[in-house]
Design a protein around this motif. Structure first.
Motif: not given
Ligand code: ADP
Ligand code: MG
Length: 730
Positions: A698-703, A224-232, A688-695, A188-193
């Protein structure tokens, strides 16, 4: 064809030479997965050929040219092989130089046609191509063969004899045989983005057909890495939220008592930070707070009061410093300020184990006995190095009776947090309660970054210096005025002051892989190459030689670098503190919190090589005593950006301003020190990419909302474990 998996060791893949395997091992690549996650730094666009006459310095370009003349020589100073050639196409000609690759003369004879790709630099004799990659062409027909499907050729960070060509070759062996891997990013995350799925993304990042493809893949990996980092960090937050901490009473009488002991008034920000901390300690939830403040802003005393209040409520506190010197310093500070504090304080480092019982009563004891006193709860505050929480067979060595607070000083290291968790967990096992956690840092970290990296922590900031500090006079010294600066330093030392000289650590690897050599204009007007694969100790040693033998033979010069043994370092530092030496030549080792009030000069060599925040830290080493202090910045670089950056240092009001600038200019890696955080380069860049951090957030929270246990995402769960294990490594 044998298939390979991510875990397959490269050594068992057919067709890769053992020498190459050994080189890969040196940079930590042993499995197929490691290799595939070793990403290119850029791509050469071989479909886009530039005419020689249009080459501009500073650009990367691909040309197609004929070798008009080629020659080989050895640089007579460094005995380095230099191949120099003159290349021409219909529009003009250009010089090219290769260092340390004598065989090129054989491969590229006069009259040969080839593609060349590299950076255009400008030297005294005009522009030239530096260490370009090349592909010989005999006729048009083999161009297709050279670049079968794609015209973007991946360029990898080149280190220790690993060429991009070599890595491309190995990846070519591995990628087609890779068994399809399941994507750990939920569909779902792949698709959405619109992220490419993993197998495609790997192909696209290493062998892109188009640059769109490559960009999409890179986006995915950054995510991928920001997602993992924030999931953690979110999972960690959830875990902590379920735990209980000891509530430590906000004890006004005690605070009044402590304030009365201080020889100064706390600044407003110190008071505010202390209040925030004490309020947190009152709660039943474990505190996770970072206390930030410029060097010299007075963080120690704040943490000390918090630690002491903890003991007033009957709990223990542990105070960790990054070095032995600092641990000692903190212990003495406690002793001096609060000599009539009623509870015993211990110092435990590799070298000393001491306990202070107040009123000048101090006893040296065996480590074992001190540990016993900690375990039975007699010692209320334990000060020491990070070694305090070092793992020994999965468990912390020290057992506390009822630990209430962990303080970690100068924590700009990611790993410390994890190690502190060990203590938290272990403390919890004994009492069921998780201690509060306070970290301190003089490296100001912009908030978004701090939260992403350190998790959901709270921040307290000391943003003013104690009053009465004299501003440090900072000057960028023109190379022509070097002697004057030396004369000035001698004058100050004659007056009884001391000086630091900081030397850069020269990196052996550049981002683009082609800066393995620095260029120097020699008298003959040509270029000679200087190998810059120097170790940091070497630059320090050379500077030490120069200063002690030639410049200041009459003064006592000492040196300090990371390769020295811990004891030697300790001794050198304490000698300097006790004024047994006048000048200390050092690497960034001294960056961390050392207090030598008598040192009034900070001289920084190769200032352009340091980050602004780091320079700021160095400068903060002086200006701690009553005397006027000075900071001299030396730079050989005359580039405009260097000028601007150093000027920013002269003008900045505080470290935060500089940190923001540094983040902008050099990225989080430079700000935090990539090796120190243990985060992969790509994550660093993604940060360095705030938009990506936010994404990612959000994705981590969603999951987690859907399934906090991650049971329905087994691949993700597994990948997260690996990611966590990787960044634990220090
Ligand atoms: P840092 O924040 O870099 O760790 P320290 O805690 O080492 O700074 O404090 C630097 C120096 O400033 C110490 O010598 C300390 O005693 C002194 N200091 C701390 N707070 C104050 C204050 N409010 N007024 C004057 N001096 C202070
Ligand atoms: Mg400090």
């Amino acid at each position: 064809m044998n298939s390979v998996f991510l875990k397959t060791p490269l050594a068992s893949v057919k067709g890769i030479g053992p020498k190459f395997i050994a080189k890969l091992e040196k940079i930590g690549i042993t499995s197929v997965g490691d290799l595939l996650w070793h990403f290119p730094v850029r791509y050469d666009d071989w479909s886009h050929i530039t005419d020689i006459k249009n080459l501009r310095p500073g650009e990367y370009a691909v040309i197609r040219a004929k070798v008009k003349k080629i020659g080989f020589r050895k640089s007579w100073i460094q005995k380095l092989a230099i191949v120099e050639a003159s290349l021409e196409d219909e529009s003009g000609s250009i010089r090219t130089i290769w260092f340390g690759q004598p065989f090129i003369k054989r491969v590229l004879g006069e009259g040969k046609q080839a593609f060349f790709s590299g950076k255009v630099l400008s030297g005294k004799r005009g522009i030239f191509l530096s260490n370009p990659a090349y592909e010989v062409v005999s006729d048009e027909a083999n161009i297709k063969e050279l670049f079968p499907q794609h015209e973007l050729l991946a360029i990898y960070p080149e280190t220790k004899g690993l060429t991009s060509k070599g890595i491309r070759f190995v990846i070519g062996k591995v990628l087609p045989r890779l068994i399809n891997i399941p994507d750990f990013i939920p569909e779902e995350i792949l698709k959405k983005n619109r992220f490419p799925e993993i197998n495609q993304a790997l192909k696209s990042v290493h062998c892109p057909k188009t640059s769109e493809e490559e960009i999409a893949a890179k986006r995915r990996f950054a995510f991928e890495e920001l997602f993992l980092l924030q999931l953690g960090t979110l999972l960690e937050k959830k875990r902590l939220a379920k735990t209980k901490a000891p509530s430590i009473e906000f004890n006004l009488d005690f605070i009044k008592w402590a304030f009365g002991r201080l020889p100064y008034n706390l600044t407003f920000s110190q008071k505010r930070s202390l209040y925030e901390i004490l309020k947190d300690l009152e709660r039943h939830q474990p505190m996770n707070r970072l206390l930030q403040g410029d060097v010299g802003s007075g963080k120690t005393v704040i943490a000390a009061i918090a630690a002491m209040e903890t003991t007033e409520s009957g709990y223990q506190a542990v105070f960790m410093a990054p070095t032995e010197i600092l641990a000692n310093q903190h212990y003495r500070t406690f002793q001096k300020l609060f000599s009539d504090f009623g509870h015993p304080i211990g110092l435990l480092t590799a070298k000393s184990s001491l306990a202070f019982y107040g009123d000048g009563l101090e006893s040296e004891m065996r480590k074992k006995d001190l540990l016993k006193e900690v375990e039975n709860g007699k010692i209320k505050i334990l000060i020491g190095t990070h070694a305090l929480i070092a793992k020994s067979s999965g468990e912390s060595k020290i057992k506390f009776n009822n630990l209430g607070l962990i303080v970690v000083d100068e924590q700009h290291r990611f790993g410390v947090r994890q190690r502190a968790e060990l203590v938290q967990n272990q403390a919890r096992k004994s009492s069921g309660l998780v201690p509060h956690f306070l970290s301190m840092s003089a490296t100001p970290i912009p908030r978004t970054l701090a939260i992403t990296i350190f998790g959901d922590l709270d921040l307290s900031t000391i943003d003013e210096l104690p009053s009465g500090r004299k501003p440090i006079i900072t000057k960028i010294v023109d190379p022509l005025n070097r002697d004057k600066a030396y004369a000035f330093i001698r004058g100050e030392i004659r007056k009884g002051r001391q000086a630091f000289v900081i030397c850069p650590r020269i990196e052996s690897q550049s981002e683009s892989g082609d800066l393995v050599y620095e260029y120097e204009n020699n008298e003959a007007g040509g270029l000679s190459a200087k190998k810059s694969g120097w170790s940091e100790s070497k630059t320090v040693k050379e500077e030490f030689e120069k200063l002690s033998k030639k410049v200041f033979p009459d003064l006592r010069v000492a040196m300090l670098h990371g390769k020295m043994k811990a004891e030697e370092k300790q001794k050198t530092m304490s000698d300097f503190k006790e004024q047994k030496s006048d000048i200390l030549v050092a690497t960034s080792v001294v960056e961390v919190g050392v207090d030598v009030p008598n040192a009034v000069i900070m001289m920084i060599e190769g200032a352009e090589r340091f980050g602004l925040a780091q320079l700021y830290q160095f400068r903060g080493r002086v200006g701690r005593g009553e005397h006027q202090s000075f900071c001299f910045l030396f730079t050989e670089s005359s580039s405009e950006t260097t000028g601007q950056r150093l000027k920013a240092l002269l003008e900045a009001k505080n470290g935060f301003e500089l940190a923001e600038k540094d983040l902008e200019i050099r990225g989080p890696g430079a700000l935090l020190g990539a090796e120190q955080t243990g985060l992969p380069d790509t994550t660093m860049r993604a940060l360095q990419n705030p938009a990506m951090i936010k994404l990612g957030r959000q994705s981590a929270e969603h999951i987690l909302e859907k399934d906090a246990s991650l049971r329905s995402y087994p691949a993700l769960k597994e990948r997260l474990e690996k990611f966590k294990a990787d960044i634990h490594l220090e």
